[in-house]
Design an enzyme around this catalytic site. Structure first.
Site: not given
Ligand code: 13P
Length: 257
Positions: A217, A101, A177, A99, A13-15, A238-239, A171
């Site tokens: 993470s 967020e 993050g 998600h 997920n590149w956000k 994510g990251g 999640e």
């Molecule tokens: P991180 O891997 O950056 O913690 O993000 C997880 C995430 O929200 C994937 O959707």
């Protein structure tokens, strides 16, 4: 049913990251690194603007395309939204829905998650439905109540066949993050709870086939341990998905047996 019935899914997920040219560069590098990987479903979820360009890179490869959100209506006067037929048209096979967020910053609710999941399924897009508790909720002993609310609210009214096209992503919000990962035991406990919720609502043959990813993470340093848990069927990253090398390492760690 054995875990081997479920192919692990590693999704990036590149956000809100990557321009079109950056997305193409990342995907091109990733494609080479994972070219030999089988028995794992590899997904990238770039921002809307880069979907078409990334699709051109991954066509005929083992990488699949996801969007990060979808609207519940197919068309009409809904300025700024993108619909399931549009995502299908641009090459998506999956879409991330609900998600944390989006729940936190954009007012996503279980009801909208459910409507979006139904819209996606109606157009042959597989929903990746995200669920997860906040830190205060965990500390107050409310993790299971929150997860039950998110899971049952997200999948309400789905047929057996529709549920089989869904992926659930657990999640924990406090792990996203932050560098704080759930321990493998904490993840397994919630994944097992989710599997139990599915088993209450659907036949065991159906519930046991649904893929439940962990997200929060996930990095090459912790991915193997997390995915070795019996109900952790892959990762939503994510990251660490923003660099081809680290994402490819996680893909290679996917455990299918
Ligand atoms: P991180 O891997 O950056 O913690 O993000 C997880 C995430 O929200 C994937 O959707």
């Amino acid at each position: 049913m054995e875990r081997t019935m479920r192919t692990p899914i590693i999704a990036g997920n590149w956000k809100l990251n990557k321009t079109i040219s950056e997305s193409v560069a990342l995907t091109t590098a990733l494609k080479t690194l994972v070219v030999d990987e089988t028995d794992v479903e590899i997904i990238v979820a770039p921002p809307f603007t880069a979907l078409a360009a990334v699709n051109d890179v991954i066509v005929n490869s083992n990488i699949h395309l996801a969007a990060q959100d979808v609207y519940s209506e197919d068309s009409g006067a809904f300025t700024g939204e993108v619909s399931a037929p549009m995502l299908k048209d641009v090459g998506c096979g999956y879409v991330i829905i609900g998600h944390s967020e989006r729940r936190q910053y954009f007012g996503e609710t279980n009801e909208s998650v459910n409507q979006k999941a139904k819209a996606a399924l109606a157009h042959d897009l597989k929903p990746i439905i995200c669920v997860g508790e906040q830190l205060e909720e965990r500390e107050a002993g409310r993790t299971e109540a929150v997860i039950e609310d998110h899971v049952t609210g997200g999948i309400v009214g789905l047929s057996d066949t529709e549920l089989l096209s869904c992926v659930i992503a657990y999640e924990p919000v406090w792990a996203i993050g932050t560098g704080k990962t759930a321990t493998p035991d904490q993840a397994q406990e919630v994944h097992n709870f989710i599997r139990g919720l599915l088993t209450k609502a659907y036949a065991v043959e159906v519930a046991s086939q649904v893929c439940i990813q962990y997200g929060g993470s996930v990095k090459p340093e912790n991915a193997t341990e997390l995915m070795s848990q019996p109900d952790v069927d892959g990762a939503l990253v994510g990251g660490a998905s923003l660099e081809a090398e680290s994402f490819a390492q996680i893909v290679k760690m996917a455990i299918s047996s």
